[in-house]
Design a protein around this motif. Structure first.
Motif, PDB file in Angstrom:
ATOM      1  N   ALA A 153       0.835  -1.201   0.000  1.00  0.00           N
ATOM      2  CA  ALA A 153       0.000   0.000   0.000  1.00  0.00           C
ATOM      3  C   ALA A 153       0.870   1.251   0.000  1.00  0.00           C
ATOM      4  N   HIS A 154       1.930   1.227   0.796  1.00  0.00           N
ATOM      5  CA  HIS A 154       2.834   2.375   0.859  1.00  0.00           C
ATOM      6  C   HIS A 154       3.521   2.598  -0.491  1.00  0.00           C
ATOM      7  N   GLU A 155       3.943   1.535  -1.135  1.00  0.00           N
ATOM      8  CA  GLU A 155       4.587   1.648  -2.443  1.00  0.00           C
ATOM      9  C   GLU A 155       3.620   2.234  -3.479  1.00  0.00           C
ATOM     10  N   TRP A 156       2.369   1.779  -3.444  1.00  0.00           N
ATOM     11  CA  TRP A 156       1.364   2.268  -4.376  1.00  0.00           C
ATOM     12  C   TRP A 156       1.072   3.744  -4.123  1.00  0.00           C
ATOM     13  N   THR A 186      -9.720   9.784 -11.162  1.00  0.00           N
ATOM     14  CA  THR A 186      -9.766   9.090 -12.452  1.00  0.00           C
ATOM     15  C   THR A 186      -8.383   9.041 -13.089  1.00  0.00           C
ATOM     16  N   GLU A 187      -7.695  10.165 -13.102  1.00  0.00           N
ATOM     17  CA  GLU A 187      -6.356  10.218 -13.700  1.00  0.00           C
ATOM     18  C   GLU A 187      -5.377   9.310 -12.959  1.00  0.00           C
ATOM     19  N   LEU A 188      -5.438   9.299 -11.629  1.00  0.00           N
ATOM     20  CA  LEU A 188      -4.535   8.435 -10.846  1.00  0.00           C
ATOM     21  C   LEU A 188      -4.767   6.963 -11.174  1.00  0.00           C
ATOM     22  N   ARG A 189      -6.019   6.564 -11.265  1.00  0.00           N
ATOM     23  CA  ARG A 189      -6.313   5.160 -11.568  1.00  0.00           C
ATOM     24  C   ARG A 189      -5.851   4.783 -12.977  1.00  0.00           C
ATOM     25  N   LEU A 190      -5.978   5.715 -13.915  1.00  0.00           N
ATOM     26  CA  LEU A 190      -5.564   5.421 -15.293  1.00  0.00           C
ATOM     27  C   LEU A 190      -4.056   5.350 -15.445  1.00  0.00           C
ATOM     28  N   LYS A 191      -3.341   6.213 -14.741  1.00  0.00           N
ATOM     29  CA  LYS A 191      -1.894   6.313 -14.934  1.00  0.00           C
ATOM     30  C   LYS A 191      -1.079   5.483 -13.945  1.00  0.00           C
ATOM     31  N   SER A 192      -1.734   4.930 -12.941  1.00  0.00           N
ATOM     32  CA  SER A 192      -1.000   4.161 -11.932  1.00  0.00           C
ATOM     33  C   SER A 192      -0.528   2.845 -12.523  1.00  0.00           C
ATOM     34  N   THR A 193       0.762   2.596 -12.405  1.00  0.00           N
ATOM     35  CA  THR A 193       1.343   1.361 -12.939  1.00  0.00           C
ATOM     36  C   THR A 193       1.754   0.387 -11.840  1.00  0.00           C
ATOM     37  N   ILE A 194       1.884   0.882 -10.630  1.00  0.00           N
ATOM     38  CA  ILE A 194       2.311   0.004  -9.535  1.00  0.00           C
ATOM     39  C   ILE A 194       1.071  -0.391  -8.728  1.00  0.00           C
ATOM     40  N   ILE A 195       0.368  -1.395  -9.228  1.00  0.00           N
ATOM     41  CA  ILE A 195      -0.792  -1.929  -8.525  1.00  0.00           C
ATOM     42  C   ILE A 195      -0.393  -3.311  -8.029  1.00  0.00           C
ATOM     43  N   PRO A 196      -0.435  -3.546  -6.719  1.00  0.00           N
ATOM     44  CA  PRO A 196      -0.029  -4.866  -6.206  1.00  0.00           C
ATOM     45  C   PRO A 196      -0.872  -5.986  -6.812  1.00  0.00           C
ATOM     46  N   PRO A 197      -0.278  -7.140  -7.062  1.00  0.00           N
ATOM     47  CA  PRO A 197      -1.022  -8.271  -7.631  1.00  0.00           C
ATOM     48  C   PRO A 197      -2.212  -8.633  -6.742  1.00  0.00           C
ATOM     49  N   GLY A 198      -3.370  -8.783  -7.362  1.00  0.00           N
ATOM     50  CA  GLY A 198      -4.574  -9.161  -6.626  1.00  0.00           C
ATOM     51  C   GLY A 198      -5.332  -7.985  -6.028  1.00  0.00           C
ATOM     52  N   ASP A 232      -7.443  -4.412  -6.456  1.00  0.00           N
ATOM     53  CA  ASP A 232      -8.322  -3.749  -7.407  1.00  0.00           C
ATOM     54  C   ASP A 232      -7.919  -2.282  -7.536  1.00  0.00           C
ATOM     55  N   PRO A 233      -7.763  -1.767  -8.762  1.00  0.00           N
ATOM     56  CA  PRO A 233      -7.410  -0.351  -8.921  1.00  0.00           C
ATOM     57  C   PRO A 233      -8.423   0.595  -8.272  1.00  0.00           C
ATOM     58  N   ALA A 234      -9.647   0.128  -8.072  1.00  0.00           N
ATOM     59  CA  ALA A 234     -10.670   0.958  -7.417  1.00  0.00           C
ATOM     60  C   ALA A 234     -10.354   1.189  -5.941  1.00  0.00           C
ATOM     61  N   ARG A 235      -9.361   0.475  -5.396  1.00  0.00           N
ATOM     62  CA  ARG A 235      -8.950   0.677  -4.007  1.00  0.00           C
ATOM     63  C   ARG A 235      -8.112   1.940  -3.825  1.00  0.00           C
ATOM     64  N   LEU A 236      -7.721   2.562  -4.934  1.00  0.00           N
ATOM     65  CA  LEU A 236      -7.007   3.832  -4.894  1.00  0.00           C
ATOM     66  C   LEU A 236      -8.051   4.934  -5.050  1.00  0.00           C
ATOM     67  N   VAL A 237      -8.228   5.744  -4.007  1.00  0.00           N
ATOM     68  CA  VAL A 237      -9.280   6.765  -4.039  1.00  0.00           C
ATOM     69  C   VAL A 237      -8.753   8.109  -3.559  1.00  0.00           C
ATOM     70  N   VAL A 238      -9.447   9.132  -4.005  1.00  0.00           N
ATOM     71  CA  VAL A 238      -9.307  10.468  -3.425  1.00  0.00           C
ATOM     72  C   VAL A 238     -10.582  10.616  -2.596  1.00  0.00           C
ATOM     73  N   GLN A 249      -5.820   7.786  -0.856  1.00  0.00           N
ATOM     74  CA  GLN A 249      -5.996   6.680   0.090  1.00  0.00           C
ATOM     75  C   GLN A 249      -5.964   5.347  -0.661  1.00  0.00           C
ATOM     76  N   VAL A 250      -5.363   4.343  -0.022  1.00  0.00           N
ATOM     77  CA  VAL A 250      -5.298   2.991  -0.571  1.00  0.00           C
ATOM     78  C   VAL A 250      -5.782   2.012   0.491  1.00  0.00           C
ATOM     79  N   GLN A 251      -6.576   1.020   0.061  1.00  0.00           N
ATOM     80  CA  GLN A 251      -7.027  -0.057   0.954  1.00  0.00           C
ATOM     81  C   GLN A 251      -6.575  -1.393   0.387  1.00  0.00           C
TER      82      GLN A 251
END
Length: 162
Positions: free
Chosen positions: A57-60, A95-107, A109-115, A144-146
């Motif tokens: 989560a910290h890395e993301w 929306t932009e963060l979810r589209l451009k984020s490349t470091i999503i931990p395996p397993g 969901d990109p929807a876990r990244l929120v403002v 925020q990341v969950q």
């Protein structure tokens, strides 16, 4: 003089063994040690999973912060509609963060990244609030990341400038 002779002790012959009580006590001791070892193993596994999720989560979050600061263009707020601006910028940055984020931990969901809340704007005094001032060019954005289980929440605030 008295002789110090001892009376013969009954001998334990080849048939003598452990009593039922001795066997039960030894089984109980071995069982207690086994349960304690399994419990400590379970705690170790759980704590390593929690530590791994925190690190991911910290890395993301760290990656998302860099993307927000460097890769997402500045958007001005509308000083006639501060509340609308705060929500519009919140949705746009998310929306932009979810589209451009490349470091999503395996397993994960990109929807876990929120403002999680509206963007806050710098005031003339330097404090942040909900009122947009066209002359102040600083925005505070919370990211925020969950983790997939939802039990670990990491959060960071970023100040964006043009």
């Amino acid at each position: 003089m008295k002789s110090l002779s001892r009376e013969p002790q009954p001998s334990r012959g080849p048939d003598s063994g452990l009593s039922l009580i001795e066997i039960l006590v030894s089984v109980a001791l071995v069982g207690t040690v086994g349960v304690a070892l399994l419990a400590s193993l379970q705690v170790t596994i759980l704590s390593s999973r929690v530590a791994r999720d925190h690190a991911q989560a910290h890395e993301w979050l760290q990656s998302s912060t860099e993307i927000l600061v460097n890769d997402i263009p500045w958007s001005d707020c509308d000083d006639t509609d501060s509340a609308g601006s705060a929500t519009a910028l919140q949705n746009s940055y998310q929306t932009e963060l979810r589209l451009k984020s490349t470091i999503i931990p395996p397993g994960w969901d990109p929807a876990r990244l929120v403002v999680p809340k509206g963007v806050e704007f710098a005031g003339a005094s330097g404090a942040y609030g909900s009122t947009c001032l066209a002359t102040e060019h600083r925005q505070r954005i919370t990211i925020q990341v969950q983790n997939p289980d939802g039990d670990i929440i990491e959060e960071v605030e970023v100040v964006k400038v043009p």
